[in-house]
Design a protein around this motif. Structure first.
Motif, PDB file in Angstrom:
ATOM      1  N   ARG A 179       0.829  -1.201   0.000  1.00  0.00           N
ATOM      2  CA  ARG A 179       0.000   0.000   0.000  1.00  0.00           C
ATOM      3  C   ARG A 179       0.869   1.259   0.000  1.00  0.00           C
ATOM      4  NH1 ARG A 179      -2.861   1.238   4.080  1.00  0.00           N
ATOM      5  NH2 ARG A 179      -4.867   1.762   3.125  1.00  0.00           N
ATOM      6  N   VAL A 180       0.502   2.190  -0.877  1.00  0.00           N
ATOM      7  CA  VAL A 180       1.196   3.465  -0.969  1.00  0.00           C
ATOM      8  C   VAL A 180       0.180   4.583  -0.742  1.00  0.00           C
ATOM      9  CG1 VAL A 180       2.403   5.058  -2.518  1.00  0.00           C
ATOM     10  CG2 VAL A 180       2.970   2.616  -2.544  1.00  0.00           C
ATOM     11  N   LEU A 181       0.493   5.480   0.170  1.00  0.00           N
ATOM     12  CA  LEU A 181      -0.309   6.681   0.389  1.00  0.00           C
ATOM     13  C   LEU A 181       0.311   7.792  -0.453  1.00  0.00           C
ATOM     14  CD1 LEU A 181      -2.464   8.373   1.942  1.00  0.00           C
ATOM     15  CD2 LEU A 181      -0.683   8.805   3.654  1.00  0.00           C
ATOM     16  N   ASN A 182      -0.410   8.240  -1.485  1.00  0.00           N
ATOM     17  CA  ASN A 182       0.119   9.239  -2.408  1.00  0.00           C
ATOM     18  C   ASN A 182      -0.574  10.585  -2.186  1.00  0.00           C
ATOM     19  OD1 ASN A 182       0.284   9.631  -6.041  1.00  0.00           O
ATOM     20  ND2 ASN A 182       1.736  10.241  -4.463  1.00  0.00           N
ATOM     21  N   THR A 183      -0.053  11.322  -1.215  1.00  0.00           N
ATOM     22  CA  THR A 183      -0.609  12.630  -0.856  1.00  0.00           C
ATOM     23  C   THR A 183       0.522  13.604  -0.535  1.00  0.00           C
ATOM     24  OG1 THR A 183      -0.766  11.940   1.462  1.00  0.00           O
ATOM     25  CG2 THR A 183      -2.758  11.711   0.136  1.00  0.00           C
ATOM     26  N   PRO A 184       0.302  14.908  -0.737  1.00  0.00           N
ATOM     27  CA  PRO A 184       1.337  15.892  -0.404  1.00  0.00           C
ATOM     28  C   PRO A 184       1.653  15.923   1.087  1.00  0.00           C
ATOM     29  CG  PRO A 184      -0.348  16.859  -1.832  1.00  0.00           C
ATOM     30  CD  PRO A 184      -0.879  15.534  -1.371  1.00  0.00           C
TER      31      PRO A 184
ATOM     32  N   ARG B 223       0.476   5.714   9.041  1.00  0.00           N
ATOM     33  CA  ARG B 223       1.931   5.665   9.162  1.00  0.00           C
ATOM     34  C   ARG B 223       2.482   4.247   9.314  1.00  0.00           C
ATOM     35  NH1 ARG B 223      -0.115   6.636  14.080  1.00  0.00           N
ATOM     36  NH2 ARG B 223       0.932   5.853  15.958  1.00  0.00           N
ATOM     37  N   ASN B 224       1.685   3.334   9.880  1.00  0.00           N
ATOM     38  CA  ASN B 224       2.160   1.962  10.083  1.00  0.00           C
ATOM     39  C   ASN B 224       1.687   0.995   9.004  1.00  0.00           C
ATOM     40  OD1 ASN B 224       3.482   2.573  12.539  1.00  0.00           O
ATOM     41  ND2 ASN B 224       1.551   2.404  13.660  1.00  0.00           N
ATOM     42  N   TYR B 225       0.927   1.513   8.012  1.00  0.00           N
ATOM     43  CA  TYR B 225       0.286   0.600   7.060  1.00  0.00           C
ATOM     44  C   TYR B 225       0.435   1.015   5.603  1.00  0.00           C
ATOM     45  CZ  TYR B 225      -1.684  -0.456  11.563  1.00  0.00           C
ATOM     46  OH  TYR B 225      -1.816  -0.749  12.902  1.00  0.00           O
ATOM     47  N   ALA B 226       1.225   2.063   5.340  1.00  0.00           N
ATOM     48  CA  ALA B 226       1.409   2.497   3.961  1.00  0.00           C
ATOM     49  C   ALA B 226       2.706   3.292   3.843  1.00  0.00           C
ATOM     50  CB  ALA B 226       0.230   3.351   3.492  1.00  0.00           C
ATOM     51  N   TYR B 227       3.265   3.292   2.648  1.00  0.00           N
ATOM     52  CA  TYR B 227       4.448   4.069   2.305  1.00  0.00           C
ATOM     53  C   TYR B 227       3.971   5.422   1.797  1.00  0.00           C
ATOM     54  CZ  TYR B 227       8.495   5.279  -0.732  1.00  0.00           C
ATOM     55  OH  TYR B 227       9.541   5.905  -1.374  1.00  0.00           O
ATOM     56  N   HIS B 228       4.368   6.490   2.466  1.00  0.00           N
ATOM     57  CA  HIS B 228       3.927   7.814   2.064  1.00  0.00           C
ATOM     58  C   HIS B 228       4.828   8.380   0.966  1.00  0.00           C
ATOM     59  CE1 HIS B 228       3.503  12.352   2.971  1.00  0.00           C
ATOM     60  NE2 HIS B 228       2.577  11.973   2.112  1.00  0.00           N
ATOM     61  N   VAL B 229       4.230   8.645  -0.191  1.00  0.00           N
ATOM     62  CA  VAL B 229       4.944   9.251  -1.318  1.00  0.00           C
ATOM     63  C   VAL B 229       4.284  10.588  -1.627  1.00  0.00           C
ATOM     64  CG1 VAL B 229       5.578   9.016  -3.746  1.00  0.00           C
ATOM     65  CG2 VAL B 229       5.558   6.995  -2.260  1.00  0.00           C
ATOM     66  N   ARG B 230       5.031  11.660  -1.520  1.00  0.00           N
ATOM     67  CA  ARG B 230       4.475  13.008  -1.713  1.00  0.00           C
ATOM     68  C   ARG B 230       4.332  13.397  -3.186  1.00  0.00           C
ATOM     69  NH1 ARG B 230       7.772  13.220   2.749  1.00  0.00           N
ATOM     70  NH2 ARG B 230       6.875  14.163   4.642  1.00  0.00           N
ATOM     71  N   GLU B 231       5.259  12.963  -4.008  1.00  0.00           N
ATOM     72  CA  GLU B 231       5.295  13.394  -5.402  1.00  0.00           C
ATOM     73  C   GLU B 231       4.128  12.817  -6.210  1.00  0.00           C
ATOM     74  OE1 GLU B 231       9.603  12.898  -3.989  1.00  0.00           O
ATOM     75  OE2 GLU B 231       7.667  11.913  -3.725  1.00  0.00           O
ATOM     76  N   ASP B 232       3.731  13.532  -7.248  1.00  0.00           N
ATOM     77  CA  ASP B 232       2.730  12.999  -8.173  1.00  0.00           C
ATOM     78  C   ASP B 232       3.308  11.784  -8.888  1.00  0.00           C
ATOM     79  OD1 ASP B 232       0.845  14.944  -7.601  1.00  0.00           O
ATOM     80  OD2 ASP B 232       1.542  16.297  -9.188  1.00  0.00           O
TER      81      ASP B 232
END
Length: 249
Positions: free
Chosen positions: A113-118, A125-134
């Motif tokens: 799972r990837v969280l794609n948000t600015p 935080r414990n269940y997804a990789y946070h990616v800021r970029e589009d």
């Protein structure tokens, strides 16, 4: 002696992985302690494979041998009363003596799972990789197709594994997006150490339109330098392990 299979779900946040190890909490150790409380005997359990620190499981499989008189279907209930809240046994069934959770496995499915948000979201935080970029999802899906089939995935593995061969087969890769969550689902006959996380890390970089990494050259040469970074562990879930058995959750 009976051979008991258990189907397990766990939140790996508080554990240093599946495998029992000295001076660190592990999922295996917690389940073995629960079995001891129930049967009053020290028992080794055998998992379908290791998961790293902070990696989760929706359908981990393990088996153990016991001469306990507890009815097979009651093992799940008995163990759950002795397990912490972040580990649960979904089912327990008796299997043939020769069954082994690792060596009898036919197919494994992992979810990432990837969280794609600015802006980051603490609840994920414990269940997804946070990616800021589009991210360009079309590029990601196109590049992912190159990985389907039988390949030498040496470039997509981390050192530290003693496997005999780095050739694996990926049967399917599904990539979906709902709201701000991108889910990757990989189904194959087996996965190398950190293989899923390296594939995701590579696809994410390509989705940022990076030209530094090249899946085709990584597969052809086995050179780790052509594959991307290893995505963090918390986004990874072992979803399902399939056997020549009917295992219901």
């Amino acid at each position: 002696m009976r051979n008991i299979l258990i189907l397990i779900e766990y939140d790996g946040t508080n554990y240093n992985g599946w495998q029992r190890q000295p001076n660190a909490a592990s999922v295996q150790e917690e389940i073995e302690k629960a079995i001891y409380k129930v049967t009053k005997k020290q028992t080794d359990i055998y998992g379908s494979g290791r998961t790293d620190a902070k990696v989760h499981a929706l359908g981990q499989v393990a088996n153990f041998h016991t001469d306990s008189a507890i009815p097979t279907e009651k093992f799940a209930v008995a163990l759950n009363t002795n397990l912490p809240d972040d580990i649960v046994i979904l089912n327990s069934i008796e299997v043939p003596e020769e069954f082994h959770s690792r060596y009898s496995a036919k197919v494994k499915t992992y979810r990432y799972r990837v969280l794609n948000t600015p802006v980051r979201r603490p609840i994920e935080r414990n269940y997804a990789y946070h990616v800021r970029e589009d991210l360009d999802l079309d590029i990601i899906k196109t590049m992912a197709k190159l990985l389907i089939g039988e390949h030498d995935f040496k470039a997509f593995s981390s050192s530290g594994s003693s496997v005999k061969t780095t050739i694996r087969t990926i049967y399917d890769i599904k990539i979906t997006k709902e709201n701000d969550i991108i889910e990757f689902e990989f189904t194959g006959n087996g996965f190398l150490y950190n293989m899923v996380r390296i594939i995701v890390g590579t696809l994410i970089e390509l989705g940022k339109k990076s030209t530094r990494y090249d899946i085709q050259r990584a597969l052809m040469t086995g050179d780790r330098g052509f594959a991307g970074p290893t995505a963090p562990p918390q986004g990874l879930f072992l979803k399902k392990v399939s056997y020549n058995l009917d295992i219901k959750s």
